[in-house]
Design a protein around this motif. Structure first.
Motif, PDB file in Angstrom:
ATOM      1  N   GLN A  33      52.491 -50.265 -23.449  1.00 39.73           N
ATOM      2  CA  GLN A  33      52.488 -50.839 -24.787  1.00 39.73           C
ATOM      3  C   GLN A  33      51.268 -50.358 -25.561  1.00 39.73           C
ATOM      4  OE1 GLN A  33      53.121 -55.131 -24.706  1.00 39.73           O
ATOM      5  NE2 GLN A  33      53.999 -55.000 -22.650  1.00 39.73           N
ATOM      6  N   TYR A  35      48.812 -51.521 -28.893  1.00 41.08           N
ATOM      7  CA  TYR A  35      48.438 -52.609 -29.783  1.00 41.08           C
ATOM      8  C   TYR A  35      47.411 -52.111 -30.793  1.00 41.08           C
ATOM      9  CZ  TYR A  35      50.619 -56.028 -26.678  1.00 41.08           C
ATOM     10  OH  TYR A  35      51.523 -56.755 -25.934  1.00 41.08           O
ATOM     11  N   GLN A  37      44.275 -53.626 -33.423  1.00 41.22           N
ATOM     12  CA  GLN A  37      43.436 -54.757 -33.772  1.00 41.22           C
ATOM     13  C   GLN A  37      42.562 -54.377 -34.951  1.00 41.22           C
ATOM     14  OE1 GLN A  37      40.371 -56.089 -31.022  1.00 41.22           O
ATOM     15  NE2 GLN A  37      40.574 -58.199 -31.741  1.00 41.22           N
ATOM     16  N   LEU A  43      45.347 -59.178 -32.102  1.00 40.30           N
ATOM     17  CA  LEU A  43      46.017 -57.926 -31.794  1.00 40.30           C
ATOM     18  C   LEU A  43      47.473 -57.998 -32.238  1.00 40.30           C
ATOM     19  CD1 LEU A  43      43.709 -58.376 -29.498  1.00 40.30           C
ATOM     20  CD2 LEU A  43      44.763 -56.334 -28.541  1.00 40.30           C
ATOM     21  N   HIS A  45      51.183 -56.185 -31.681  1.00 32.53           N
ATOM     22  CA  HIS A  45      51.988 -55.302 -30.839  1.00 32.53           C
ATOM     23  C   HIS A  45      52.663 -54.251 -31.712  1.00 32.53           C
ATOM     24  CE1 HIS A  45      55.755 -54.322 -28.549  1.00 32.53           C
ATOM     25  NE2 HIS A  45      54.834 -54.128 -27.631  1.00 32.53           N
ATOM     26  N   PHE A  88      44.818 -49.948 -28.734  1.00 33.13           N
ATOM     27  CA  PHE A  88      44.742 -50.138 -27.298  1.00 33.13           C
ATOM     28  C   PHE A  88      46.061 -49.745 -26.646  1.00 33.13           C
ATOM     29  CE2 PHE A  88      40.837 -52.603 -27.238  1.00 33.13           C
ATOM     30  CZ  PHE A  88      40.799 -53.165 -28.503  1.00 33.13           C
ATOM     31  N   PHE A  99      43.395 -54.960 -21.008  1.00 30.79           N
ATOM     32  CA  PHE A  99      43.035 -54.111 -22.136  1.00 30.79           C
ATOM     33  C   PHE A  99      41.775 -53.312 -21.836  1.00 30.79           C
ATOM     34  CE2 PHE A  99      45.923 -55.654 -25.420  1.00 30.79           C
ATOM     35  CZ  PHE A  99      46.402 -56.803 -24.831  1.00 30.79           C
ATOM     36  N   GLY A 100      41.787 -52.058 -22.270  1.00 31.76           N
ATOM     37  CA  GLY A 100      40.604 -51.213 -22.173  1.00 31.76           C
ATOM     38  C   GLY A 100      39.749 -51.366 -23.407  1.00 31.76           C
TER      39      GLY A 100
ATOM     40  N   LEU B  43      38.675 -57.109 -23.941  1.00 31.06           N
ATOM     41  CA  LEU B  43      39.424 -58.357 -23.774  1.00 31.06           C
ATOM     42  C   LEU B  43      39.569 -58.668 -22.294  1.00 31.06           C
ATOM     43  CD1 LEU B  43      41.628 -57.276 -26.502  1.00 31.06           C
ATOM     44  CD2 LEU B  43      41.688 -59.717 -26.132  1.00 31.06           C
ATOM     45  N   PHE B  90      41.302 -65.436 -27.931  1.00 36.55           N
ATOM     46  CA  PHE B  90      42.662 -65.202 -28.392  1.00 36.55           C
ATOM     47  C   PHE B  90      43.660 -65.842 -27.442  1.00 36.55           C
ATOM     48  CE2 PHE B  90      41.969 -62.428 -31.869  1.00 36.55           C
ATOM     49  CZ  PHE B  90      40.859 -61.657 -31.562  1.00 36.55           C
ATOM     50  N   GLY B 101      56.318 -57.309 -25.259  1.00 40.22           N
ATOM     51  CA  GLY B 101      55.122 -57.337 -26.074  1.00 40.22           C
ATOM     52  C   GLY B 101      54.592 -58.744 -26.225  1.00 40.22           C
ATOM     53  N   TYR B 102      53.295 -58.859 -26.350  1.00 36.69           N
ATOM     54  CA  TYR B 102      52.653 -60.146 -26.558  1.00 36.69           C
ATOM     55  C   TYR B 102      52.472 -60.386 -28.060  1.00 36.69           C
ATOM     56  CZ  TYR B 102      51.073 -60.603 -21.658  1.00 36.69           C
ATOM     57  OH  TYR B 102      50.996 -60.740 -20.302  1.00 36.69           O
ATOM     58  N   PHE B 104      49.926 -62.328 -30.467  1.00 38.53           N
ATOM     59  CA  PHE B 104      48.592 -62.906 -30.409  1.00 38.53           C
ATOM     60  C   PHE B 104      48.347 -63.845 -31.586  1.00 38.53           C
ATOM     61  CE2 PHE B 104      46.005 -60.926 -27.087  1.00 38.53           C
ATOM     62  CZ  PHE B 104      46.872 -59.940 -26.635  1.00 38.53           C
ATOM     63  N   GLY B 105      47.520 -64.856 -31.333  1.00 42.34           N
ATOM     64  CA  GLY B 105      47.014 -65.680 -32.412  1.00 42.34           C
ATOM     65  C   GLY B 105      45.913 -64.944 -33.169  1.00 42.34           C
TER      66      GLY B 105
END
Lengths: 109, 113
Positions: A33, A35, A37, A43, A45, A88, A99-100, B43, B90, B101-102, B104-105
């Motif tokens: 996946q 993402y 930010q 974040l 998706h 990410f 996450f990296g 994170l 988060f 997929g997530y 997020f808030g």
């Protein structure tokens, strides 16, 4: 670790140019996946590519996946100032997302 | 609108004063998770929940508690906050762990003085 490593760490381009970010990982995956930010925000998706897929498109985004090389790339075409963000890659299996450090993309107007 | 709602967005508190950060999702997701984000460390997952009444530790659970009494809510509890818990937090939700997929808030910026 299932964490992806993004490269480069930082990228600065002019508006209208294409931006390419790369990702490498070490374990076998079910999917990968990407993402985005924006600074200090949650974040978002962007796209999920499954391990049996080689390429996927979503609007101005193009993602490739090479499971033999354990690598992926994210291409943003015709970049805009609003694309300025950290990106990410998250290789995923059965474990939680890890996450990296991401790639910080700066698009200059 | 499908979303994950965290409250508060900003919080300044003193060491030792118990606090709760709320998280609610309206997508009927089974999986929920808390992350903290710190400069240079990225994170890191604190706790996660696979479903109601099912919670488990992530990578950095020390000093935190969670509960999952209802599917939509997943509060993060700091029983005795310390300055090293100053961070950006988060909450995220997903239909399942890893395969989707997530969402997020918007994040909670916590400062413990």
């Amino acid at each position: 670790s299932q964490q992806g490593e993004e490269d480069p760490q930082a990228l600065s381009i002019q508006e209208g140019e294409n931006a390419t970010m790369n990702c490498s990982y070490k374990t076998s995956i079910n999917n990968l996946q990407w993402y985005r930010q924006n600074s200090g925000r949650g974040l978002v998706h962007l796209i999920l590519i499954r391990s049996n897929e080689r390429e996927k498109h979503s609007g101005r985004l193009r993602v490739t996946l090479d499971t033999s090389k354990k690598s992926s790339s994210l291409l943003i075409t015709a970049s805009r100032a609003a694309d300025t963000a950290s990106y990410f890659c998250v290789p995923t299996g059965r474990r939680a997302l890890t996450f990296g450090s991401g790639t910080r993309l700066q698009v200059q107007p | 609108e499908a979303q994950v709602t965290q409250n508060p967005r900003y919080l300044i508190t003193v060491t030792g004063k118990k606090l709760t950060v709320t998280c609610s999702q309206n997508m009927n997701h089974e999986y929920m998770s808390w992350y903290r984000q710190d400069p240079g460390l990225g994170l890191r997952q604190i706790y996660y929940s696979m479903n109601v009444e099912v919670t488990d530790k992530g990578d950095v659970p020390e000093g935190y508690k969670v509960s999952r009494k209802e599917k939509r809510n997943f509060p993060l509890i700091l029983e005795s906050p310390s300055p090293n818990q100053t961070s950006l937090y988060f909450c995220a939700s997903s239909p399942g762990q890893g395969a989707y997929g997530y969402t997020f808030g918007s994040g909670t910026r916590l400062t413990v003085v």
